[in-house]
Write a protein that holds these residues in place. Structure first.
Motif, PDB file in Angstrom:
ATOM      1  N   ASP A   1     104.844  27.159  27.570  1.00  0.00           N
ATOM      2  CA  ASP A   1     105.896  27.068  26.549  1.00  0.00           C
ATOM      3  C   ASP A   1     105.336  27.313  25.149  1.00  0.00           C
ATOM      4  O   ASP A   1     105.899  28.056  24.355  1.00  0.00           O
ATOM      5  CB  ASP A   1     106.569  25.691  26.618  1.00  0.00           C
ATOM      6  CG  ASP A   1     107.629  25.502  25.556  1.00  0.00           C
ATOM      7  OD1 ASP A   1     108.537  26.354  25.457  1.00  0.00           O
ATOM      8  OD2 ASP A   1     107.547  24.498  24.824  1.00  0.00           O
TER       9      ASP A   1
ATOM     10  N   GLU B   1     104.435  30.994  24.618  1.00  0.00           N
ATOM     11  CA  GLU B   1     105.637  31.799  24.386  1.00  0.00           C
ATOM     12  C   GLU B   1     106.088  31.681  22.928  1.00  0.00           C
ATOM     13  O   GLU B   1     106.418  32.675  22.286  1.00  0.00           O
ATOM     14  CB  GLU B   1     106.752  31.374  25.331  1.00  0.00           C
ATOM     15  CG  GLU B   1     106.494  31.774  26.772  1.00  0.00           C
ATOM     16  CD  GLU B   1     107.482  31.170  27.759  1.00  0.00           C
ATOM     17  OE1 GLU B   1     108.127  30.138  27.438  1.00  0.00           O
ATOM     18  OE2 GLU B   1     107.596  31.731  28.866  1.00  0.00           O
ATOM     19  N   GLN B   2     106.085  30.469  22.400  1.00  0.00           N
ATOM     20  CA  GLN B   2     106.514  30.257  21.022  1.00  0.00           C
ATOM     21  C   GLN B   2     105.507  30.808  20.018  1.00  0.00           C
ATOM     22  O   GLN B   2     105.880  31.364  18.993  1.00  0.00           O
ATOM     23  CB  GLN B   2     106.776  28.776  20.777  1.00  0.00           C
ATOM     24  CG  GLN B   2     108.000  28.306  21.558  1.00  0.00           C
ATOM     25  CD  GLN B   2     108.429  26.920  21.196  1.00  0.00           C
ATOM     26  OE1 GLN B   2     108.387  26.545  20.037  1.00  0.00           O
ATOM     27  NE2 GLN B   2     108.854  26.153  22.185  1.00  0.00           N
TER      28      GLN B   2
END
Length: 103
Positions: A23, A26-27
Protein backbone atom coordinates in the motif's frame (compact mmCIF):
# COMPACT_ATOMS: atom_id res chain seq x y z
CA UNK A 1 -0.50 3.00 5.73
CA UNK A 2 -0.45 4.04 9.40
CA UNK A 3 0.43 0.44 10.29
CA UNK A 4 3.50 0.61 8.04
CA UNK A 5 4.78 3.70 9.84
CA UNK A 6 4.08 2.11 13.24
CA UNK A 7 6.03 -1.03 12.33
CA UNK A 8 8.88 1.10 11.06
CA UNK A 9 9.14 3.02 14.31
CA UNK A 10 9.71 -0.31 16.07
CA UNK A 11 12.08 -1.76 13.45
CA UNK A 12 14.08 1.47 13.20
CA UNK A 13 15.12 0.96 16.80
CA UNK A 14 16.70 -2.34 15.74
CA UNK A 15 18.75 -0.72 12.96
CA UNK A 16 16.46 -1.10 9.96
CA UNK A 17 16.19 1.95 7.71
CA UNK A 18 12.66 1.41 6.39
CA UNK A 19 10.31 -1.45 5.50
CA UNK A 20 7.67 -0.80 2.83
CA UNK A 21 4.21 -2.26 2.51
CA UNK A 22 2.51 -2.74 -0.85
CA UNK A 23 0.00 0.00 0.00
CA UNK A 24 2.77 2.44 0.90
CA UNK A 25 4.72 1.69 -2.27
CA UNK A 26 1.60 2.34 -4.37
CA UNK A 27 1.12 5.71 -2.69
CA UNK A 28 4.80 6.60 -2.87
CA UNK A 29 4.87 5.83 -6.60
CA UNK A 30 1.93 8.17 -7.14
CA UNK A 31 3.58 10.85 -4.97
CA UNK A 32 6.66 10.64 -7.22
CA UNK A 33 4.55 11.36 -10.30
CA UNK A 34 4.55 7.81 -11.62
CA UNK A 35 1.80 5.45 -12.75
CA UNK A 36 2.05 1.92 -11.40
CA UNK A 37 2.20 -0.77 -14.09
CA UNK A 38 2.29 -3.64 -11.63
CA UNK A 39 4.00 -5.78 -9.01
CA UNK A 40 5.85 -8.80 -10.40
CA UNK A 41 7.54 -12.00 -9.33
CA UNK A 42 11.32 -12.27 -9.61
CA UNK A 43 12.29 -12.25 -13.28
CA UNK A 44 8.74 -11.69 -14.51
CA UNK A 45 7.16 -8.80 -16.43
CA UNK A 46 4.44 -8.13 -18.98
CA UNK A 47 7.14 -6.36 -21.00
CA UNK A 48 9.51 -8.85 -22.69
CA UNK A 49 12.43 -6.39 -22.50
CA UNK A 50 12.15 -6.26 -18.69
CA UNK A 51 11.99 -10.01 -18.01
CA UNK A 52 14.92 -11.54 -16.16
CA UNK A 53 16.71 -8.29 -15.30
CA UNK A 54 16.93 -8.83 -11.54
CA UNK A 55 20.46 -9.53 -10.33
CA UNK A 56 20.07 -9.73 -6.55
CA UNK A 57 19.94 -13.07 -4.80
CA UNK A 58 17.88 -14.20 -1.88
CA UNK A 59 14.45 -13.90 -3.54
CA UNK A 60 11.80 -15.78 -1.57
CA UNK A 61 8.11 -15.63 -0.76
CA UNK A 62 7.03 -16.22 2.83
CA UNK A 63 3.34 -16.45 3.71
CA UNK A 64 2.49 -14.67 0.45
CA UNK A 65 4.97 -11.80 0.94
CA UNK A 66 8.04 -11.48 -1.29
CA UNK A 67 11.40 -10.64 0.25
CA UNK A 68 11.94 -8.17 -2.61
CA UNK A 69 9.26 -6.05 -4.29
CA UNK A 70 9.62 -5.85 -8.06
CA UNK A 71 7.63 -2.92 -9.38
CA UNK A 72 7.18 -1.37 -12.78
CA UNK A 73 6.01 2.21 -13.14
CA UNK A 74 6.02 4.84 -15.86
CA UNK A 75 6.24 8.59 -15.73
CA UNK A 76 2.82 10.20 -15.46
CA UNK A 77 1.69 12.96 -17.74
CA UNK A 78 1.55 15.25 -14.74
CA UNK A 79 2.56 15.03 -11.11
CA UNK A 80 0.05 16.15 -8.52
CA UNK A 81 1.63 18.51 -6.00
CA UNK A 82 -1.25 17.71 -3.66
CA UNK A 83 -0.46 13.96 -3.68
CA UNK A 84 3.23 14.66 -3.09
CA UNK A 85 2.52 17.14 -0.27
CA UNK A 86 0.02 14.82 1.41
CA UNK A 87 2.43 11.88 1.37
CA UNK A 88 5.29 14.01 2.70
CA UNK A 89 3.10 15.41 5.51
CA UNK A 90 1.98 11.92 6.51
CA UNK A 91 5.58 10.62 6.52
CA UNK A 92 6.67 13.57 8.66
CA UNK A 93 3.82 13.11 11.13
CA UNK A 94 4.02 9.32 11.44
CA UNK A 95 7.74 8.56 11.10
CA UNK A 96 10.28 11.30 10.40
CA UNK A 97 9.63 13.20 13.63
CA UNK A 98 10.15 9.96 15.53
CA UNK A 99 13.50 9.33 13.80
CA UNK A 100 14.64 12.94 14.27
CA UNK A 101 13.87 12.72 18.00
CA UNK A 102 16.55 10.06 18.38
CA UNK A 103 14.33 7.18 19.47
Amino acid sequence: MNETFAINRAFHGWGHQFLYSKDMLEQLIAACGLTLRGFYDYGDSDDESLKGLEQHGGWSVTEGYPSVWIIEAVKSEECSDEVTSNFRALAEEKFLRYVASGH
